[in-house]
Enzyme design. Structure first.
Site, PDB file in Angstrom:
ATOM      1  N   HIS A 168      48.945  32.424  47.358  1.00 52.10           N
ATOM      2  CA  HIS A 168      47.542  32.706  46.552  1.00 52.10           C
ATOM      3  C   HIS A 168      47.804  33.185  44.781  1.00 52.10           C
ATOM      4  O   HIS A 168      47.640  34.365  44.193  1.00 52.10           O
ATOM      5  CB  HIS A 168      46.474  34.085  46.670  1.00 52.10           C
ATOM      6  CG  HIS A 168      45.901  34.379  48.182  1.00 52.10           C
ATOM      7  ND1 HIS A 168      44.911  34.766  47.888  1.00 52.10           N
ATOM      8  CD2 HIS A 168      45.723  33.198  48.929  1.00 52.10           C
ATOM      9  CE1 HIS A 168      44.404  34.342  49.211  1.00 52.10           C
ATOM     10  NE2 HIS A 168      44.790  33.203  49.639  1.00 52.10           N
ATOM     11  N   GLU A 263      34.115  32.077  44.434  1.00 46.67           N
ATOM     12  CA  GLU A 263      33.189  32.398  43.354  1.00 46.67           C
ATOM     13  C   GLU A 263      33.106  31.835  42.166  1.00 46.67           C
ATOM     14  O   GLU A 263      34.134  30.973  41.888  1.00 46.67           O
ATOM     15  CB  GLU A 263      33.808  33.883  43.002  1.00 46.67           C
ATOM     16  CG  GLU A 263      33.447  35.567  43.487  1.00 46.67           C
ATOM     17  CD  GLU A 263      33.314  36.633  42.636  1.00 46.67           C
ATOM     18  OE1 GLU A 263      33.409  36.958  43.938  1.00 46.67           O
ATOM     19  OE2 GLU A 263      34.107  36.574  41.807  1.00 46.67           O
ATOM     20  N   TYR A 273      36.719  41.619  37.430  1.00 48.60           N
ATOM     21  CA  TYR A 273      36.012  40.848  38.650  1.00 48.60           C
ATOM     22  C   TYR A 273      35.689  41.303  39.879  1.00 48.60           C
ATOM     23  O   TYR A 273      34.913  40.339  41.038  1.00 48.60           O
ATOM     24  CB  TYR A 273      35.824  39.737  37.846  1.00 48.60           C
ATOM     25  CG  TYR A 273      35.455  39.347  36.797  1.00 48.60           C
ATOM     26  CD1 TYR A 273      34.119  38.657  36.711  1.00 48.60           C
ATOM     27  CD2 TYR A 273      36.299  39.176  35.424  1.00 48.60           C
ATOM     28  CE1 TYR A 273      33.115  38.103  35.192  1.00 48.60           C
ATOM     29  CE2 TYR A 273      35.355  39.145  34.832  1.00 48.60           C
ATOM     30  CZ  TYR A 273      34.258  38.090  34.106  1.00 48.60           C
ATOM     31  OH  TYR A 273      33.659  37.706  33.058  1.00 48.60           O
TER      32      TYR A 273
END
Length: 390
Positions: A168, A263, A273
Site C-alpha cells: 500500500h 473509491e 476523505y
C-alpha cells in the site's frame, strides 16, 4: 513479438444508458450499507457497442507497473524488479542504465511537460530501510539523448518516518499544470499504522503535492504555513494507485478499498476523505470495518465506489479522436477484475458505467496514445503492453 487479433470491447445496443445491472452479478459485500446519493455506486450500464482490435506490442515484461508517454511517441515502462525500459518504433529496449538507487521495487514513472527542453523524468519506488522498515521514495533525472540511460539521478522525496510493511504505497505520480508534482501515498496496510491516514503530521495515506525539483511542499498546500506536513494536499486515503488530471487540470484519484469500497475521488486541498473512519467496504473477515459507518462530519464522500471491488490499477481520461464515443470518459484498469472500465461523467458525478474490455489480464496501468488508441500494461510475470485501436 507482436500479435494482432480482433477484440470486441462491448457488443451492445446503441442508445441511452439503461438501468440494467449486468456488471454486478453478485450482491455487495457490505449489503447493509446505503449510498449517500444516486449513482454513487452501481450506476446505469451504458449499452453502446464499441469494437476494437487488440495488438500486443510487447511481451516478457516482469510485473510492469507504470507507463508514461514521451513527446516523440515512445513510452517509458517500469518493471517492479527495478527496471525501466523504452518502447519506441515497435521495439522494447534493454533496461535503462542509471537506476541503481532502486533497491526495493520500482513503481510509477512520469515525464515533465517541458521534456522536449529538459528531458526530465520522475519515478517512484520503495526501498528497504533499517530495522525491517521501508520508505516511499521519488527520484528524478534526465533521459539521455540516446534513450538508453538516466543521467544525473537523484532523490527528491523520501517518506518519513520509516514504516515496516511493504504494501500500500500508493506511489502514482502526476505532474500538474503549475510545474509541481502530485504523489499518492498509501496507508501501508497495517492495523497499527493505518490511522496515520488521519494524522496530518505524517505523509501516510495522503495525496501530496511537491516541488518537482526539490520534493518539498509548495505554496497553496493546506499546511504550507504550518499545522501539518507541508507536502499534504488531502488526507484520509487508503491506497490510491490510479490518478489523472481532467480537462480542467483537476486531479482525480482512484483508491483500493478493503473488501469492497474502491473509491473515485477528486481530492481538494485540505479535505479529509475519511479512511479508515468511514468506508463503503467491509473487513476481510466479513465484519464491518471499524465502526461500520460510511459518513462522518468533516469527511468527504467518494464520487463513486465499487462493491464488490474491481481492484483499480491505473486510470486515464480519454482524449482522442479514434473512439469519439469515449471522449471525456474516465478509463479505469482493474486488477482482480481483469477488465477495463469506463465511467461517463456529468457535473463531476458518474452518469453511467461500462465494462469495455475483459480477459486481457490484470490491468495495472492505462493511457491514451497521441493517435487516440488506448494502451494498457498487464501485471504478470510475463506482462504485456497492449494497444486497443479501431
Amino acid at each position: 513479438m507482436k500479435h494482432l487479433s480482433t477484440l470486441i470491447l462491448l457488443a451492445g445496443l446503441a442508445g441511452s444508458p439503461t438501468l440494467g445491472q449486468t456488471l454486478y452479478a453478485n450482491p455487495p459485500h457490505a449489503e447493509w450499507q446505503t449510498p449517500a446519493f444516486k449513482n454513487q455506486t452501481r450506476a446505469p450500464v451504458l449499452r453502446v457497442g464499441i469494437h476494437a482490435k487488440q495488438e500486443i506490442l510487447a511481451t516478457g515484461l516482469e510485473k510492469p507497473w507504470g507507463l508514461a508517454l514521451l513527446p516523440d511517441g515512445g513510452w517509458l515502462i517500469t518493471e517492479k524488479p527495478g527496471r525501466m525500459r523504452l518502447f519506441r518504433d515497435g521495439k522494447l529496449s534493454e533496461p535503462l542504465k542509471g537506476l541503481d538507487m532502486v533497491e526495493g521495487e520500482l513503481l510509477d514513472v512520469a515525464v515533465a511537460k517541458d521534456f522536449a527542453a529538459t528531458r526530465q523524468i520522475w519515478w517512484s519506488f520503495w526501498n528497504p530501510a533499517p530495522r525491517d522498515n521501508a520508505t516511499l521514495t521519488v527520484g528524478t533525472g534526465v533521459l539521455s539523448e540516446s534513450g538508453d540511460a538516466i543521467e544525473d539521478a537523484r532523490i527528491i522525496f523520501q517518506e518519513e518516518p520509516l514504516w515496516g510493511p511493504t504494501l500500500h504505497f500508493g506511489a502514482r505520480l502526476v505532474p500538474d499544470n503549475e510545474g509541481h508534482l502530485f504523489l499518492t501515498s498509501g496507508d501501508r496496510e497495517n492495523e497499527d499504522i493505518r490511522m496515520s491516514a488521519q494524522d496530518v503530521n505524517t505523509v501516510i495515506g495522503k495525496v501530496l503535492r511537491i516541488d518537482a525539483q526539490t520534493g518539498k511542499g509548495v505554496k497553496g498546500n493546506p499546511f504550507f504555513e504550518g499545522g501539518g506536513k507541508p507536502e499534504i494536499w488531502s488526507w484520509g486515503h487508503r491506497n490510491p494507485q490510479a490518478a489523472d488530471l481532467d480537462d480542467q487540470g483537476r486531479l482525480w484519484t482512484i483508491e483500493h478499498g478493503p473488501m469492497g469500497g474502491d473509491e473515485v475521488n477528486k481530492p481538494e486541498p485540505g479535505r479529509n476523505y475519511g479512511w479508515p473512519i468511514i468506508t463503503y467496504g467491509q473487513d476481510y473477515d466479513g465484519e464491518p470495518f471499524g465502526d461500520g459507518i460510511t459518513q462522518h462530519e468533516g469527511m468527504e464522500q467518494p464520487i463513486y465506489y465499487w462493491d464488490p471491488s474491481i481492484a483499480p490499477g491505473g486510470a486515464a481520461f480519454y482524449r482522442g479522436d479514434m473512439f469519439p464515443d469515449l471522449q471525456g470518459d474516465l478509463l479505469v484498469g482493474g486488477l482482480n477484475s481483469e477488465a477495463l472500465f469506463r465511467l461517463r461523467l456529468k457535473d463531476d458525478r458518474v452518469f453511467a458505467e461500462q465494462q469495455i474490455a475483459k480477459g486481457m489480464g490484470r490491468i495495472r496501468d492505462v493511457a491514451v496514445a497521441p493517435d487516440g488508441s488506448i494502451v494498457v500494461l498487464t501485471d504478470a510475470e510475463d506482462g504485456k503492453f497492449i494497444r486497443l485501436s479501431r
